[in-house]
Write an enzyme that holds these catalytic residues in place. Structure first.
Site, PDB file in Angstrom:
ATOM      1  N   ASP A   1       0.943  -1.245  -0.076  1.00 42.94           N
ATOM      2  CA  ASP A   1       0.062   0.032  -0.011  1.00 42.94           C
ATOM      3  C   ASP A   1       0.774   1.221   0.041  1.00 42.94           C
ATOM      4  O   ASP A   1       0.856   1.928   0.954  1.00 42.94           O
ATOM      5  CB  ASP A   1      -0.903  -0.010   1.228  1.00 42.94           C
ATOM      6  CG  ASP A   1      -0.262  -0.176   2.558  1.00 42.94           C
ATOM      7  OD1 ASP A   1       0.823  -0.691   2.574  1.00 42.94           O
ATOM      8  OD2 ASP A   1      -0.605   0.310   3.578  1.00 42.94           O
TER       9      ASP A   1
ATOM     10  N   HIS B   1       9.954  -0.538   9.282  1.00 48.10           N
ATOM     11  CA  HIS B   1       8.574  -1.554   9.125  1.00 48.10           C
ATOM     12  C   HIS B   1       8.898  -2.348   7.850  1.00 48.10           C
ATOM     13  O   HIS B   1       9.395  -3.408   7.937  1.00 48.10           O
ATOM     14  CB  HIS B   1       7.519  -0.667   9.140  1.00 48.10           C
ATOM     15  CG  HIS B   1       7.170  -0.110  10.380  1.00 48.10           C
ATOM     16  ND1 HIS B   1       6.866  -0.930  11.684  1.00 48.10           N
ATOM     17  CD2 HIS B   1       7.021   1.068  10.778  1.00 48.10           C
ATOM     18  CE1 HIS B   1       6.885   0.118  12.541  1.00 48.10           C
ATOM     19  NE2 HIS B   1       6.782   1.279  12.245  1.00 48.10           N
TER      20      HIS B   1
END
Length: 320
Positions: free
Chosen positions: A10, A243
């Protein structure tokens, strides 16, 4: 030996960092980018994936994915973290290339069937596309090489959540999909906040990317300004946690991580919605909603300096 991956993403600032890492690494063949809502809405995510493909000359496919979660109400894009355009509001030229005609879950199914046992699915956003693929073609559990997910938080090193006290964003965005993916009979490794909060891109590190990694480094520096401001304002730190690139690092070198094995479930409603729980002790209970599901891997520690070195080396070589 290279690992073929489909990266479900995303994009997203840290997603862009992960996508470029995957493209840069000689250990990975980036087969496709499948897009999902999350950091941005689905149209923006898909545009950003196409932009990266066009600007940096990727050969991979791009397939547009789901627009919303399976059951829960959408929580909306992470504008406060990634900006209105997903790339820290840095202006980008609209791409002139188009996505694959297949929806992302269909693309995943067809690619796994075409190359059984060869493709690793790496998911760094909400897991709706993977859940839809499983629902339509459950046989893909026997066709995938591995599933690597950036998501979840299991309390190791006191890392428990980032969008609620006990939920990580990707799982919280679609907990029902996450529970489907984690309990499916395929090999899953979850690279969650337990380790991504143990690795850190300092401002100096990102400055080094800008100064030594050419156009790629400059792009990552530009889009990270908004991201780093969020981290500075909200957490008082000079840099950002690693991340999504951590999931790519696991694919390249799993030995950087220590994993713990056991079945995983996700809380799908109530105040703990999105909480991930792993049963890692071999104990018997009268009631056990974990017992009949396959054990999966959860990363619980990381060699953070080696991860940072791996990332810098890959991006530096890619920009030469």
């Amino acid at each position: 030996m290279t690992t073929k991956i489909i990266l479900d993403t995303d994009p997203g600032i840290d997603d862009a960092m992960a996508i470029l890492f995957a493209e840069a690494s000689p250990a990975i063949e980036l087969v496709g980018l499948t897009t999902i809502y999350g950091n941005a809405d689905i149209d923006t995510s898909t545009r950003n994936a196409l932009y990266l493909k066009q600007r940096f000359g990727f050969q991979c496919d791009v397939a547009k994915g789901a627009t919303q979660p399976l059951k829960r109400e959408p929580v909306g894009a992470s504008v406060a973290v990634h900006g209105e355009n997903g790339f820290g509001d840095v202006p980008i030229e609209p791409p002139t290339i188009s996505a694959d005609s297949r929806p992302a879950h269909q693309y995943i199914i067809e690619m796994l069937k075409a190359s059984p046992g060869e493709i690793t699915l790496v998911a760094v956003g909400p897991l709706t596309n993977l859940a839809l693929a499983l629902e339509q073609a459950p046989e893909i559990t026997k066709l995938v090489k591995e599933v690597v997910i950036m998501g979840g938080a299991f309390g190791t090193h006191e890392h428990t959540g980032n969008v609620t006290p006990f939920a990580e964003a990707n799982v919280h965005d679609d907990p029902h999909a996450a529970d489907i993916v984690f309990t499916a009979d395929w090999p899953v490794t979850v690279v969650g906040l337990d380790v991504t909060h143990e690795a850190f891109f300092s401002t100096d590190y990102i400055d080094t990317l800008r100064d030594t990694c050419g156009e790629v480094g400059e792009f990552m520096w530009d889009i990270s300004r908004f991201y780093l401001d969020f981290y500075k304002t909200r957490m008082g730190v000079d840099g950002c946690f690693v991340h999504d690139p951590s999931a790519i690092a696991y694919v390249i070198d799993p030995d950087l991580f220590e994993v713990r094995k056991g079945p995983i479930r996700v809380v799908c409603e109530g105040p703990a919605e999105g909480l991930t729980l792993q049963k890692y002790k071999d104990t018997g209970h009268k009631t056990d909603e974990w017992a009949n599901y396959p054990p999966q891997n959860v990363a619980v520690s990381v060699n953070d300096q080696a991860l940072l070195d791996l990332y810098l080396d890959a991006i530096t070589s890619y920009s030469d």
